[in-house]
Scaffold this motif. Structure first.
Motif, PDB file in Angstrom:
ATOM      1  N   PRO A 223      46.083  37.278  46.423  1.00 43.53           N
ATOM      2  CA  PRO A 223      46.651  37.185  45.543  1.00 43.53           C
ATOM      3  C   PRO A 223      45.290  35.818  44.252  1.00 43.53           C
ATOM      4  O   PRO A 223      45.454  34.434  44.680  1.00 43.53           O
ATOM      5  N   GLU A 224      44.612  36.012  43.485  1.00 40.12           N
ATOM      6  CA  GLU A 224      43.954  34.686  42.493  1.00 40.12           C
ATOM      7  C   GLU A 224      44.761  34.828  41.041  1.00 40.12           C
ATOM      8  O   GLU A 224      45.146  33.727  40.750  1.00 40.12           O
ATOM      9  N   THR A 225      44.959  35.733  40.819  1.00 37.14           N
ATOM     10  CA  THR A 225      46.198  35.742  38.947  1.00 37.14           C
ATOM     11  C   THR A 225      47.860  36.577  39.084  1.00 37.14           C
ATOM     12  O   THR A 225      48.084  36.767  40.647  1.00 37.14           O
ATOM     13  N   GLU A 226      47.991  35.951  38.175  1.00 41.30           N
ATOM     14  CA  GLU A 226      49.619  36.626  38.118  1.00 41.30           C
ATOM     15  C   GLU A 226      49.519  37.892  37.570  1.00 41.30           C
ATOM     16  O   GLU A 226      50.318  39.157  38.758  1.00 41.30           O
ATOM     17  N   LYS A 227      48.512  39.067  37.725  1.00 45.20           N
ATOM     18  CA  LYS A 227      48.378  40.509  37.409  1.00 45.20           C
ATOM     19  C   LYS A 227      48.161  41.000  38.598  1.00 45.20           C
ATOM     20  O   LYS A 227      49.130  41.811  39.657  1.00 45.20           O
ATOM     21  N   GLU A 228      47.141  40.078  40.198  1.00 50.16           N
ATOM     22  CA  GLU A 228      47.327  40.162  40.785  1.00 50.16           C
ATOM     23  C   GLU A 228      48.380  40.265  42.555  1.00 50.16           C
ATOM     24  O   GLU A 228      48.663  40.990  42.940  1.00 50.16           O
ATOM     25  N   SER A 229      48.942  39.266  41.682  1.00 50.74           N
ATOM     26  CA  SER A 229      49.764  38.992  42.762  1.00 50.74           C
ATOM     27  C   SER A 229      51.041  40.180  41.937  1.00 50.74           C
ATOM     28  O   SER A 229      52.255  40.383  43.134  1.00 50.74           O
ATOM     29  N   LEU A 230      51.422  40.328  40.612  1.00 52.22           N
ATOM     30  CA  LEU A 230      52.129  41.297  40.461  1.00 52.22           C
ATOM     31  C   LEU A 230      51.740  42.164  41.457  1.00 52.22           C
ATOM     32  O   LEU A 230      52.740  43.494  41.488  1.00 52.22           O
ATOM     33  N   LEU A 231      50.356  43.067  41.404  1.00 50.62           N
ATOM     34  CA  LEU A 231      50.726  44.493  42.418  1.00 50.62           C
ATOM     35  C   LEU A 231      50.445  44.104  43.117  1.00 50.62           C
ATOM     36  O   LEU A 231      51.043  45.749  44.131  1.00 50.62           O
TER      37      LEU A 231
END
Length: 443
Positions: A223-231
């Motif tokens: 994951p690259e972004t905070e949203k992708e990490s959360l998902l």
């Protein structure tokens, strides 16, 4: 495109084929050539234009890789890929394409949900292929199959008068499984520049070695972004919950189950033993059943030669909708696909039976009653006297408030089981849905 045969007779009508692009290079005799597969090995021609376009994309990917033979070595080098590398978007130009609009329009000028389910499965499959490719022309690609649909939730009605966009990417990977999240977006009426999410879907795919059929490792996800990490974190929790479902403490579960079974069966026994005294606001589960059957045709196959999972979801949805319609006495409103399991592959020529019933209703909110429909698909082989479950589908419907208001005196009935087996199915589904309710919400 094959040209029609000319004829001077006014009563002679010629019929000719209009093949999709991915078949246009196949010779008209269907035998293929040194660069193309025979027609019998291409996907069927039943599918929607979006599904065909997505499969064309996959075919082109395989052609770029020179379509390695089955004798090629398996993928062994795992790559680190980002969600953006698998992200794919499909645009439905409903506002300008009348033919496309007609292909997806239901009798109430909304989108045909069953047809949309096909496209979602095809898009999730294309995304999984993108992620799992090792970009090595000398290795054979993995076989990727739909394991289950975790949840599909309709957040607002989808119109066919405005353009529609579906986008998605891989959000989580395990050793041999991957989760894809899709979002369907459409501008609100009177707000053409502001897309809002109309539907979300989560698909689980598993990777298999195309020769041995055994589980195969897949590329890692970074994951690259905070949203992708959360998902990713939320999907990881869902994976743990799925594994927990099969590891529940059976002793505790059974001890708690006895009282629930008795309560469910008590009203059913009244129906069976004293029908004149039964609650008229209830109905036996067996009296809500519907069924249909079909022989799986070559036109319904996917690019691997087996029956397309999206087609199975489409057929199951149509039966579930009809079941809910007949049960409620008014047009049902689709809410969500709670869960779909793909237990066994379905092949061309299989005798497939779909059996549906209203499993239970939720009547806590009279203005928003919920109708939970179960559909089970059986592959039946009369020659050897066998019948196996290939798929299970769970759908939730409600009824439109305006429809309910127009039917004075009509109420959604409670569903009761007549047998212990029916009662257990109800309890198992309610427990699974309660467990599903503990998952993090998809953002």
């Amino acid at each position: 495109m094959e040209k029609p045969i000319s004829s001077s007779s006014s009563d002679f009508i010629s019929v000719y084929s209009n093949l999709p692009n991915l078949l246009e290079n196949v010779r008209c005799n269907g035998e293929g050539d040194e660069n193309h597969k025979p027609l019998s090995l291409w996907p069927g021609m039943y599918h929607s234009p979006v599904t065909i376009a997505l499969w064309e994309t996959r075919v082109k990917m395989f052609e770029i890789m020179n379509d390695p033979s089955n004798d090629a070595p398996p993928q062994t080098h795992l790559l680190n890929k980002t969600p953006s590398q698998s992200r794919t978007t499909v645009l439905y130009n409903f506002s300008s394409d009348f033919i496309l609009r007609e292909q997806y329009r239901d009798p109430w000028n909304e989108i045909r949900i069953g047809k949309l389910l096909e496209d979602l499965d095809a898009l999730a499959g294309t995304i999984s292929v993108k992620h799992c490719s090792d970009d090595d022309f000398t290795t054979r690609p993995l076989l990727l199959v739909t394991a289950n649909v975790d949840q599909i939730v309709l957040k607002k009605p989808i119109s066919v008068d405005r353009d529609l966009k579906i986008s998605g990417s891989v959000i989580w990977v395990g050793r041999s499984s991957i989760e894809i999240q899709l979002e369907v977006k459409q501008a609100g009426e009177g707000h053409p520049d502001s897309d809002s999410v109309a539907l979300t879907a989560n698909f689980i795919f598993v990777a298999r070695d195309s020769n041995t059929g055994k589980a195969a490792p897949v590329n890692r996800l970074s994951p690259e972004t905070e949203k992708e990490s959360l998902l990713f974190e939320e999907a990881e929790k869902r994976s743990i919950l799925r594994k927990r479902k099969t590891g529940v403490d059976k002793k505790d579960y059974v001890s708690q189950e006895v009282d629930q079974l008795k309560a469910l069966l008590s009203e059913g026994r009244v129906f069976c033993d004293m029908p004149a005294l039964a609650d008229r606001n209830s109905i036996l589960l067996r009296d809500t059943r519907f069924e249909n059957s079909l022989i799986c045709q070559p036109q319904q196959r996917n690019i691997h030669g087996r029956i397309f999972g999206g087609f199975l979801m489409h057929r199951a949805f149509e039966l579930a909708f009809s079941t809910a319609y007949s049960f409620a006495g008014m047009r049902p409103c689709f809410q969500e696909v709670d869960h779909v399991d793909f237990l066994k592959p379905v092949d061309v020529g299989d005798f497939l039976r779909f059996k549906s019933c209203v499993l239970y209703t939720e009547l806590g909110n009279p203005e928003h009653p919920l109708i939970n429909v179960e559909v089970v698909a059986h592959v039946t082989r009369p020659e050897i006297r066998s019948s196996e479950v290939s798929n299970t589908f769970y759908f939730t419907f409600t009824v439109y408030p305006e429809a309910k208001g127009g039917k004075s005196g009509v109420a959604i009935r409670n569903v009761v089981p007549a047998t212990e087996e029916e009662a257990r199915r109800i309890l198992e589904r309610k427990d699974a849905k309660a467990l599903q309710g503990t998952k993090p919400a998809n953002n």
